[in-house]
Design a protein around this motif. Structure first.
Motif, PDB file in Angstrom:
ATOM      1  N   ARG A 135       0.809  -1.228   0.000  1.00 26.96           N
ATOM      2  CA  ARG A 135       0.000   0.000   0.000  1.00 26.96           C
ATOM      3  C   ARG A 135       0.834   1.266   0.000  1.00 26.96           C
ATOM      4  NH1 ARG A 135      -1.732  -1.937   5.327  1.00 26.96           N
ATOM      5  NH2 ARG A 135      -3.752  -2.394   4.368  1.00 26.96           N
ATOM      6  N   THR A 136       2.119   1.183   0.379  1.00 29.86           N
ATOM      7  CA  THR A 136       2.920   2.417   0.492  1.00 29.86           C
ATOM      8  C   THR A 136       4.019   2.560  -0.553  1.00 29.86           C
ATOM      9  OG1 THR A 136       4.489   1.383   2.041  1.00 29.86           O
ATOM     10  CG2 THR A 136       2.558   2.469   2.999  1.00 29.86           C
ATOM     11  N   HIS A 137       4.227   1.545  -1.413  1.00 31.66           N
ATOM     12  CA  HIS A 137       5.425   1.626  -2.260  1.00 31.66           C
ATOM     13  C   HIS A 137       5.325   2.706  -3.334  1.00 31.66           C
ATOM     14  CE1 HIS A 137       3.058  -1.069  -4.911  1.00 31.66           C
ATOM     15  NE2 HIS A 137       3.882  -0.722  -5.893  1.00 31.66           N
ATOM     16  N   HIS A 138       4.123   3.245  -3.570  1.00 26.79           N
ATOM     17  CA  HIS A 138       4.006   4.423  -4.443  1.00 26.79           C
ATOM     18  C   HIS A 138       3.558   5.651  -3.663  1.00 26.79           C
ATOM     19  CE1 HIS A 138       4.875   2.677  -8.305  1.00 26.79           C
ATOM     20  NE2 HIS A 138       4.015   1.684  -8.099  1.00 26.79           N
ATOM     21  N   GLY A 139       3.220   5.474  -2.408  1.00 26.39           N
ATOM     22  CA  GLY A 139       2.803   6.603  -1.589  1.00 26.39           C
ATOM     23  C   GLY A 139       1.614   7.330  -2.184  1.00 26.39           C
ATOM     24  N   THR A 140       1.750   8.653  -2.294  1.00 25.96           N
ATOM     25  CA  THR A 140       0.695   9.490  -2.898  1.00 25.96           C
ATOM     26  C   THR A 140       1.219  10.185  -4.151  1.00 25.96           C
ATOM     27  OG1 THR A 140       1.312  11.305  -1.402  1.00 25.96           O
ATOM     28  CG2 THR A 140      -0.485   9.863  -0.697  1.00 25.96           C
ATOM     29  N   PHE A 163       5.761   4.825   6.181  1.00 28.36           N
ATOM     30  CA  PHE A 163       5.799   5.241   7.583  1.00 28.36           C
ATOM     31  C   PHE A 163       6.870   4.490   8.377  1.00 28.36           C
ATOM     32  CE2 PHE A 163       2.170   2.460   6.659  1.00 28.36           C
ATOM     33  CZ  PHE A 163       2.554   1.307   7.319  1.00 28.36           C
ATOM     34  N   SER A 164       7.845   3.927   7.682  1.00 24.20           N
ATOM     35  CA  SER A 164       8.983   3.285   8.349  1.00 24.20           C
ATOM     36  C   SER A 164      10.197   3.401   7.439  1.00 24.20           C
ATOM     37  CB  SER A 164       8.693   1.817   8.643  1.00 24.20           C
ATOM     38  OG  SER A 164       8.605   1.066   7.444  1.00 24.20           O
ATOM     39  N   LYS A 165      11.363   3.143   8.002  1.00 24.49           N
ATOM     40  CA  LYS A 165      12.588   3.204   7.221  1.00 24.49           C
ATOM     41  C   LYS A 165      12.552   2.181   6.087  1.00 24.49           C
ATOM     42  CE  LYS A 165      16.324   3.862   9.529  1.00 24.49           C
ATOM     43  NZ  LYS A 165      17.519   3.671  10.393  1.00 24.49           N
ATOM     44  N   ILE A 209      12.693   2.961   2.020  1.00 31.98           N
ATOM     45  CA  ILE A 209      13.778   2.440   1.183  1.00 31.98           C
ATOM     46  C   ILE A 209      13.215   1.628   0.023  1.00 31.98           C
ATOM     47  CG2 ILE A 209      15.701   0.788   1.169  1.00 31.98           C
ATOM     48  CD1 ILE A 209      16.424   1.815   3.968  1.00 31.98           C
ATOM     49  N   LEU A 210      12.158   0.855   0.281  1.00 36.23           N
ATOM     50  CA  LEU A 210      11.542   0.089  -0.808  1.00 36.23           C
ATOM     51  C   LEU A 210      10.994   1.019  -1.883  1.00 36.23           C
ATOM     52  CD1 LEU A 210      10.537  -2.593  -2.021  1.00 36.23           C
ATOM     53  CD2 LEU A 210       8.386  -2.174  -0.833  1.00 36.23           C
ATOM     54  N   GLN A 269       8.050  15.707  -2.996  1.00 34.46           N
ATOM     55  CA  GLN A 269       6.649  15.299  -2.902  1.00 34.46           C
ATOM     56  C   GLN A 269       6.245  14.888  -1.480  1.00 34.46           C
ATOM     57  OE1 GLN A 269       6.385  12.248  -6.043  1.00 34.46           O
ATOM     58  NE2 GLN A 269       5.217  13.724  -7.261  1.00 34.46           N
ATOM     59  N   ARG A 270       7.155  15.090  -0.512  1.00 34.69           N
ATOM     60  CA  ARG A 270       6.879  14.844   0.918  1.00 34.69           C
ATOM     61  C   ARG A 270       6.454  13.387   1.163  1.00 34.69           C
ATOM     62  NH1 ARG A 270       6.148  19.180   4.082  1.00 34.69           N
ATOM     63  NH2 ARG A 270       4.477  18.201   5.298  1.00 34.69           N
ATOM     64  N   GLN A 271       7.153  12.481   0.517  1.00 35.57           N
ATOM     65  CA  GLN A 271       6.814  11.070   0.668  1.00 35.57           C
ATOM     66  C   GLN A 271       7.438  10.434   1.922  1.00 35.57           C
ATOM     67  OE1 GLN A 271       4.575   9.357  -1.560  1.00 35.57           O
ATOM     68  NE2 GLN A 271       4.282  11.561  -1.866  1.00 35.57           N
ATOM     69  N   PHE A 272       8.417  11.138   2.535  1.00 39.12           N
ATOM     70  CA  PHE A 272       9.118  10.560   3.680  1.00 39.12           C
ATOM     71  C   PHE A 272       8.808  11.266   4.997  1.00 39.12           C
ATOM     72  CE2 PHE A 272      12.482   9.850   0.217  1.00 39.12           C
ATOM     73  CZ  PHE A 272      11.885   8.668  -0.187  1.00 39.12           C
ATOM     74  N   ILE A 273       7.761  12.066   5.014  1.00 37.96           N
ATOM     75  CA  ILE A 273       7.491  12.859   6.220  1.00 37.96           C
ATOM     76  C   ILE A 273       7.072  11.997   7.411  1.00 37.96           C
ATOM     77  CG2 ILE A 273       6.898  14.945   4.942  1.00 37.96           C
ATOM     78  CD1 ILE A 273       3.945  14.230   5.348  1.00 37.96           C
ATOM     79  N   ASN A 274       6.556  10.799   7.153  1.00 37.06           N
ATOM     80  CA  ASN A 274       6.125   9.924   8.245  1.00 37.06           C
ATOM     81  C   ASN A 274       7.105   8.784   8.516  1.00 37.06           C
ATOM     82  OD1 ASN A 274       3.781  11.403   8.607  1.00 37.06           O
ATOM     83  ND2 ASN A 274       2.587  10.121   7.210  1.00 37.06           N
ATOM     84  N   ALA A 275       8.201   8.732   7.779  1.00 34.14           N
ATOM     85  CA  ALA A 275       9.165   7.642   7.916  1.00 34.14           C
ATOM     86  C   ALA A 275      10.343   8.093   8.775  1.00 34.14           C
ATOM     87  CB  ALA A 275       9.658   7.178   6.547  1.00 34.14           C
ATOM     88  N   ASN A 276      10.845   7.203   9.596  1.00 31.49           N
ATOM     89  CA  ASN A 276      11.979   7.525  10.470  1.00 31.49           C
ATOM     90  C   ASN A 276      13.300   7.339   9.734  1.00 31.49           C
ATOM     91  OD1 ASN A 276      11.596   4.753  10.317  1.00 31.49           O
ATOM     92  ND2 ASN A 276      12.471   4.364  12.337  1.00 31.49           N
ATOM     93  N   ILE A 277      13.425   8.048   8.614  1.00 33.83           N
ATOM     94  CA  ILE A 277      14.637   7.971   7.807  1.00 33.83           C
ATOM     95  C   ILE A 277      15.255   9.364   7.728  1.00 33.83           C
ATOM     96  CG2 ILE A 277      13.436   8.336   5.588  1.00 33.83           C
ATOM     97  CD1 ILE A 277      15.409   6.236   4.408  1.00 33.83           C
ATOM     98  N   THR A 278      16.565   9.443   7.953  1.00 38.16           N
ATOM     99  CA  THR A 278      17.262  10.726   8.001  1.00 38.16           C
ATOM    100  C   THR A 278      17.932  11.027   6.666  1.00 38.16           C
ATOM    101  OG1 THR A 278      19.336   9.731   8.761  1.00 38.16           O
ATOM    102  CG2 THR A 278      17.718  10.330  10.460  1.00 38.16           C
ATOM    103  N   MET A 279      18.406  12.264   6.538  1.00 36.99           N
ATOM    104  CA  MET A 279      19.130  12.643   5.321  1.00 36.99           C
ATOM    105  C   MET A 279      20.422  11.842   5.197  1.00 36.99           C
ATOM    106  SD  MET A 279      17.267  14.688   3.694  1.00 36.99           S
ATOM    107  CE  MET A 279      18.473  15.117   2.455  1.00 36.99           C
ATOM    108  N   ARG A 280      21.034  11.552   6.317  1.00 38.52           N
ATOM    109  CA  ARG A 280      22.238  10.725   6.274  1.00 38.52           C
ATOM    110  C   ARG A 280      21.911   9.334   5.750  1.00 38.52           C
ATOM    111  NH1 ARG A 280      26.394   9.491  11.335  1.00 38.52           N
ATOM    112  NH2 ARG A 280      27.768   8.071  10.173  1.00 38.52           N
TER     113      ARG A 280
END
Length: 713
Positions: A589-594, A626-628, A632-633, A668-679
């Protein structure tokens, strides 16, 4: 008004959840307190061969010094040496055999044609036979008992010529002291009869008569095992368990002095006396209250850890219930083992607990819970330092040995490592305490072997917890990543291009998660199943198309976009129908996001320059990752798909492609809910660039005049 009502219901649900959680924790604490022994504990920790690290220990009262186990065994052996076995005289046995001989001899005489032998008389044979049988039965015939032969001697030094022993013969309440050297056995009685007949000149048929008499030789001194055992037990009960007395005010242990054998035995005796008296006179309520405080503190620390570092577990009452029930069950088993006094507490598979929590959750959770359980167990197990040291070290090895579970045989490898750890640690403890190799008893390793064997029961327990509470462990994920599973096999047959795409995405995503941290097995499973919805219309997706007609050519951009987008919804339906775990369905459900299906959206705008195109028709329903792992997927999926459309895949073009896709997702703000950093994103980008250098599969375009990618799938 409706919003206020929703907020009220949400708040009420949260309150109910907290109350249930609090009730479960309190119940677990109470149950553990019930399990714990209720007498005060000796406040000193000590080890033989180590220095006494407390102030001088002065005896508070008179007490007897307990004998060591070796001393008690030696006393037992000495006592048993003094106990004589009891035998009963069985007169009926001898009478029956002699009477039977007198009855049988005439018939046997005739059958053997002894009448025809000159100079032989039946009366003579019968008289000699009666005399011999009466003599051996009067002297007595016994069966020697191995239990009393060479009693107390080293089997390697047994002298068979000295294997006789004294015994007591009972007859009509009269006891006689005898020795087996003066008594016949069946073998020696037969030898005596044979020798006597051989010397008797009146007996002509010596061999025949000897064999005839042997049939009437039997035991008439019967071993009375029950009475002998009673006498032995009575004697053993008189063994003193103590030797000597420590007087009140006597110095038992001096500060900083090494604890030798004698001092150790005195301290151990004081501890036993203290705990026995405390059990009788101590205030049980105070003990229980103290235990409640300590266990509550341990539980509170565990909950604080979960609240700050594993909030997803803390907020899920089902997971909290699993943690509490395993802790209570294992401590209950440990308490039961103490009550029934099993030979060794190390028979209990204590390491199965960290293994269960490592597989169900993660390393930090397993380590924290294992530490908690070891500390609580230390409150009531004897030799608590040894127990804590061995169990904590073995538990750490159990957790670390399955850091990444990719093969089932890791359970066997982990068990072997645990056994090696137990053995080495035990040898180390014994050597530091006694300083002698002779003090190592290899039989003490047996409980560790049994414990490690029982630890393998963790595997079916993990399966049971998964089924009962809906948890997905690495074991389940391993099964799902098997390409022979039903859905993946169907995908490879109906949409082989999509299947190959999924494999490449899985490799990319798994490598990235290994680098930045996360669950590699989870992301691999998610990658393999993320596009299963494409099986419904495989030819509408470019990786499954062959050169020739494009089915999108006959459709409007809106229709094409809906078919492309529908693979997500159809994938969700197929996943739920096939009972895929929810954590794997999340990747679908999330691999294309919005995001939008950009190619067909741009085509619609181009074909209708004066018409306002409804953007929502071309946008995926979401949600965003909504997760790292799901983030990544998403990147791996887009990068792998786009890389196939590169006409000239060079290092520069690959670098540009990866950077552009990641930047586009961020915009496109697809990572705003995921705990993934710029690093993390930078490291993911580097890994993808490196891996894509060996992937140069070219995809055909929907429009041969276009160089853009149809969509990031």
């Amino acid at each position: 008004m409706a919003k206020l009502k929703i907020n009220y219901l949400h708040e009420k649900t949260q309150n109910n959840s907290f109350i249930i959680k609090f009730a479960m924790i309190i119940l677990a604490i109470v149950l553990i307190c019930i399990f714990l022994p209720k007498q005060p504990r000796f406040r000193y920790e000590f080890q033989k061969g180590k220095a006494w690290n407390h102030d001088n220990l002065i005896s508070p009262y008179n007490f007897a010094i307990l004998k060591t186990q070796q001393e008690l065994i030696k006393d037992r052996e000495q006592i048993l040496k003094t106990v004589q076995p009891i035998y009963n005289l069985n007169l009926s046995a001898s009478k029956e055999q002699i009477d039977q001989f007198n009855t049988d001899i005439p018939e046997k005489w005739q059958i053997s044609n002894m009448d025809s032998v000159e100079g032989q008389s039946l009366e003579v044979y019968q008289a000699v036979g009666n005399a011999l049988l009466n003599y051996v039965y009067d002297r007595g015939i016994v069966s020697l008992n191995n239990r009393y032969q060479n009693k107390g001697e080293d089997p390697s030094e047994v002298d068979n010529t000295k294997s006789q022993y004294n015994f007591t013969l009972l007859h009509e309440n009269i006891a006689q002291q005898k020795n087996t050297a003066d008594i016949f056995t069946i073998e020696s009685a037969n030898q005596y009869i044979s020798a006597s007949i051989e010397k008797n000149k009146k007996i002509g048929r010596k061999t025949w008569f000897t064999e005839t008499l042997k049939a009437y030789v039997t035991i008439n001194y019967i071993f009375n095992e029950n009475l002998t055992n009673k006498i032995e037990q009575s004697a053993l009960t008189n063994i003193s368990t103590t030797r000597g007395v420590v007087q009140k005010g006597e110095l038992i242990a001096e500060k900083d002095k090494t604890i030798n054998n004698e001092t150790y035995q005195k301290i151990e005796s004081l501890r036993k006396v203290f705990e026995d008296e405390a059990r009788i006179s101590g205030n049980q309520s105070y003990v229980a209250f103290g235990q409640f405080i300590m266990i509550s503190t341990c539980m509170a620390l565990l909950m604080v850890f979960l609240f700050y570092f594993r909030s997803s577990i803390f907020e899920n009452n089902r997971l909290i219930f699993i943690i509490l029930i395993v802790i209570v069950a294992m401590l209950g088993v440990l308490s039961w083992a103490l009550n029934v006094q099993i030979p060794s507490l190390y028979y209990i598979p204590y390491c199965s607990v960290p293994i269960i929590f490592r597989v169900l959750f993660d390393t930090r959770v397993a380590l924290n819970i294992h530490l908690l359980m070891v500390l609580i167990a230390a409150l009531f197990v004897p030799n608590s330092y040894d127990f804590v040291f061995l169990q904590f070290i073995a538990g750490m090895v159990a957790i670390y040995s399955i850091k990444t579970l990719v093969k089932r045989e890791q359970f066997l490898i982990s068990s072997l490592l645990i056994l090696i750890t137990y053995t080495i640690s035990y040898i180390g403890l014994v050597l530091t305490r006694n300083g002698s190799l002779q003090s190592i008893y290899w039989s003490d390793i047996i409980p560790f072997i049994v414990s490690v064997g029982l630890t393998l029961l963790a595997y079916p327990l993990i399966y049971a917890f998964e089924r009962l509470f809906g948890i997905v462990s690495d074991l389940t994920l391993m099964e799902l990543t098997n390409s022979n599973s039903k859905l993946l096999r169907e995908l490879s047959l109906k949409a082989p291009g999509t299947f190959q795409h999924s494999l490449q995405v899985a490799n990319l995503a798994e490598a990235a998660v290994y680098k930045v941290g996360g669950n590699p097995l989870l992301v691999r499973a998610g990658a393999l199943y993320h596009d299963i919805g494409k099986m419904q219309n495989p030819l509408f997706f470019i990786e499954n198309q062959k050169a020739g007609a494009n089915p999108h050519a006959e459709l409007t951009p809106e229709q094409s976009a809906q078919i492309i987008i529908s693979h997500v919804l159809k994938g969700l339906e197929m996943a739920k129908k096939n009972l895929l775990p929810e954590v794997v369905i999340d990747f679908i459900r999330t691999h294309h996001g919005t995001t939008k299906v950009d190619y067909f959206y741009n085509l619609a705008v181009k074909n209708n320059p004066e018409k306002l195109v409804d953007e929502s028709i071309f946008r995926y329903p979401g949600p965003v990752p909504f997760s790292k792992e799901t983030a990544i997927l998403m990147i791996a999926d887009s990068v792998e798909a786009a890389s196939r459309s590169l006409k000239e895949p060079t290092e520069e073009s690959i670098n540009t492609l990866v950077d552009k896709i990641i930047d586009h997702k961020i915009t496109q703000r697809q990572f705003i809910n995921a705990n993934i950093t710029m690093r993390d994103l930078t490291e993911v980008s580097d890994i993808f660039k490196s891996m894509l250098k060996s992937i140069y599969h070219i995809r055909i375009d929907y429009d041969v005049n276009k160089k853009s990618v149809i969509e990031n799938a």
